[in-house]
Enzyme design. Structure first.
Site, PDB file in Angstrom:
ATOM      1  N   SER A  63       0.805  -1.242   0.000  1.00  0.00           N
ATOM      2  CA  SER A  63       0.000   0.000   0.000  1.00  0.00           C
ATOM      3  C   SER A  63       0.828   1.276   0.000  1.00  0.00           C
ATOM      4  O   SER A  63       0.270   2.356  -0.226  1.00  0.00           O
ATOM      5  CB  SER A  63      -0.946   0.022   1.197  1.00  0.00           C
ATOM      6  N   LYS A  66       0.423   3.377  -2.999  1.00  0.00           N
ATOM      7  CA  LYS A  66      -0.758   4.227  -3.222  1.00  0.00           C
ATOM      8  C   LYS A  66      -0.392   5.711  -3.201  1.00  0.00           C
ATOM      9  O   LYS A  66      -1.107   6.543  -3.761  1.00  0.00           O
ATOM     10  CB  LYS A  66      -1.819   3.919  -2.163  1.00  0.00           C
ATOM     11  N   TYR A 188      -3.502  -2.562 -10.285  1.00  0.00           N
ATOM     12  CA  TYR A 188      -3.392  -2.398  -8.821  1.00  0.00           C
ATOM     13  C   TYR A 188      -2.494  -3.471  -8.190  1.00  0.00           C
ATOM     14  O   TYR A 188      -1.648  -3.164  -7.345  1.00  0.00           O
ATOM     15  CB  TYR A 188      -4.797  -2.414  -8.215  1.00  0.00           C
ATOM     16  N   TYR A 240      -5.037   3.855   7.979  1.00  0.00           N
ATOM     17  CA  TYR A 240      -6.407   3.318   8.041  1.00  0.00           C
ATOM     18  C   TYR A 240      -7.031   3.576   9.404  1.00  0.00           C
ATOM     19  O   TYR A 240      -6.985   4.701   9.886  1.00  0.00           O
ATOM     20  CB  TYR A 240      -6.411   1.821   7.681  1.00  0.00           C
ATOM     21  N   VAL A 258       1.289  -3.866   3.786  1.00  0.00           N
ATOM     22  CA  VAL A 258       1.249  -5.176   4.456  1.00  0.00           C
ATOM     23  C   VAL A 258       2.509  -6.014   4.206  1.00  0.00           C
ATOM     24  O   VAL A 258       2.645  -7.099   4.773  1.00  0.00           O
ATOM     25  CB  VAL A 258      -0.009  -6.010   4.107  1.00  0.00           C
TER      26      VAL A 258
HETATM   27  O1  DON Z   1      -4.922  -4.840  -1.647  1.00  0.00           O
HETATM   28  C1  DON Z   1      -4.330  -5.339  -0.710  1.00  0.00           C
HETATM   29  O2  DON Z   1      -4.919  -5.905   0.207  1.00  0.00           O
HETATM   30  C2  DON Z   1      -2.808  -5.235  -0.688  1.00  0.00           C
HETATM   31  N1  DON Z   1      -2.282  -5.313  -2.020  1.00  0.00           N
HETATM   32  C3  DON Z   1      -2.347  -3.958  -0.065  1.00  0.00           C
HETATM   33  C4  DON Z   1      -2.873  -3.736   1.328  1.00  0.00           C
HETATM   34  C5  DON Z   1      -1.958  -2.984   2.213  1.00  0.00           C
HETATM   35  O3  DON Z   1      -0.753  -2.931   2.016  1.00  0.00           O
HETATM   36  C6  DON Z   1      -2.555  -2.395   3.439  1.00  0.00           C
HETATM   37  N2  DON Z   1      -1.562  -1.688   4.231  1.00  0.00           N
HETATM   38  N3  DON Z   1      -1.163  -1.808   5.332  1.00  0.00           N
END
Ligand code: DON
Length: 304
Positions: A63, A66, A188, A240, A258
Site C-alpha cells: 500500500s 498508493k 493495482y 487506516y 502489508v
Molecule cells: O490490496 C491489498 O490488500 C494489498 N495489495 C495492499 C494492502 C496494504 O498494504 C494495506 N496496508 N497496510
C-alpha cells in the site's frame, strides 16, 4: 543530531522486542518472508543517509505504492480528482466494503483499497501505458533504474484478491469505475508488488519532505499545494483505522504496507523508511511503528 547513533539505539532496543502478530498471509507469497527482517533508512534534507539492518534488501511495498499513484493522478486531474474520491479518514479496515454502500461508491480517501482502485481507474483512463509510466515515475524520483514489479507477488495477490475484485465491481455498479474490472485490478496488483528497499523508499519519499522537488536535481515533481495535500492525507489516512494511533505515537505523516514497510516524512528535515514484516491486527508493521515512535521521541523531531 547524531542520527546514526539514534538508529543504532533503536535497532538494539527492538532486538529485545517480542512481536505478537504475524506476517501477512492472505497474499500467499508474502507469507514466505522471514519475520525477523529489520531495516531502517533515514535520508536527511541535508543529503545525508543513515541506515541499520536490512535497509538495502528489497521487499514488497504494497500500500505504500498508493502514494505514488495518488501523486501521478493529482498531477493529471488536479482538483477534479476529489469528485471521485474523498479526503476523510475512514476509521475502517483498509479493505472494508461497508462504507461504500451508504456513501454511493465514493471511497473515503485514496489510501484505503477502494480509493486506490479508483485512482488506478483514473490512471488507466489517462495514460497509454500506466504500468510502464508508474515504473518510470518511481525510477525518476529515486534515480534507481533497477526498481521493478515483483511479478510473482502480483500473480500471488491476483489468485486470492477477491475483496479487491468485489470493491471494483461494487463501485462499477455505483458508477464510480470507468474501465474494465480485470484491467484495474491487474494494474493495482502490480503497483502493490513494487519491490523496493528502505533506502530506495526513503529516497523516493524525499520529494514530500522537500516541497515537492527531487533533492539531488531540484526537479519539481509536484506543486507545494499538492505536496501539502499529500502530506495531510498521509497524516490523517495513511494508517487506516490506526491513523490516530500513528499520529499519537509518532507524529509524522506516513504510509504503511502489508509487506511490513512504513515510510514517514518530517516536512523539511527527513524521510525515513522502516521494514519489519510482522503486522499488528490493523495490518501495520508492529516493530515499524515502535521504531518510528522511538525515532521521533529520541530526536524530538515530529511535526508537533
Ligand atoms: O490490496 C491489498 O490488500 C494489498 N495489495 C495492499 C494492502 C496494504 O498494504 C494495506 N496496508 N497496510
Amino acid at each position: 543530531m547524531d542520527f546514526q547513533k539514534i538508529l543504532n539505539t533503536i535497532q538494539e532496543d527492538l532486538s529485545h522486542y517480542d512481536a505478537f502478530g504475524n506476517v501477512a498471509s492472505y497474499i500467499p507469497e508474502l507469507a514466505k518472508i522471514d519475520p525477523k527482517k529489520f531495516g531502517m533508512h533515514l535520508y536527511g534534507t541535508d543529503s545525508q543517509h543513515y541506515s541499520v539492518g536490512d535497509s538495502d534488501e528489497k521487499f514488497s511495498i504494497q500500500s505504500i505504492s498508493k502514494v505514488f499513484t495518488l501523486t501521478m493522478a493529482m498531477n493529471i486531474l488536479g482538483e477534479d480528482l476529489w469528485d471521485r474520491v474523498d479526503v476523510e479518514p475512514s476509521g475502517d479496515p483498509f479493505n472494508s466494503l461497508t462504507q461504500l454502500e451508504y456513501e454511493s461508491g465514493v471511497p473515503r480517501n485514496p489510501f484505503i483499497n477502494s480509493g486506490a482502485l479508483v485512482i488506478a481507474d483514473i490512471l488507466i483512463s489517462n495514460l497509454d501505458n500506466p504500468k510502464e509510466d508508474l515504473l518510470q515515475f518511481v525510477r525518476k524520483i529515486t534515480g534507481k533504474e533497477s526498481i521493478d514489479y515483483d511479478y510473482t507477488v502480483a500473480a500471488s495477490e491476483k489468485s486470492t484478491g477477491y475483496r479487491n475484485y468485489a470493491l471494483v465491481n461494487y463501485m462499477k455498479a455505483l458508477g464510480n469505475i470507468k474501465n474494465d474490472v480485470d484491467t484495474i485490478v491487474d494494474f493495482y496488483f502490480h503497483q502493490c508488488s513494487l519491490a523496493m528497499s528502505c533506502a530506495e523508499l526513503a529516497t523516493a519519499f524525499m520529494i514530500f519532505a522537500n516541497k515537492g522537488r527531487i533533492l539531488d536535481t531540484d526537479e519539481k515533481i509536484l506543486s507545494k499545494t499538492k505536496n501539502k495535500r499529500i502530506n495531510a492525507l498521509m497524516q490523517t489516512c495513511g494508517f487506516y483505522d490506526e491513523a490516530g494511533e500513528f499520529s499519537f505515537e509518532v507524529g509524522l505523516p506516513g504510509k504503511s504496507g502489508v509487506g511490513g514497510g512504513i515510510i514517514a516524512i518530517h516536512p523539511s528535515r527527513y524521510s525515513v523508511a522502516v521494514w519489519s514484516p510482522i503486522l499488528n491486527e490493523k495490518g501495520n508493521s508492529e516493530l515499524g511503528m515502535a521504531a518510528l515512535e522511538k525515532l521521533t521521541t529520541l530526536t524530538g523531531l515530529s511535526i508537533f
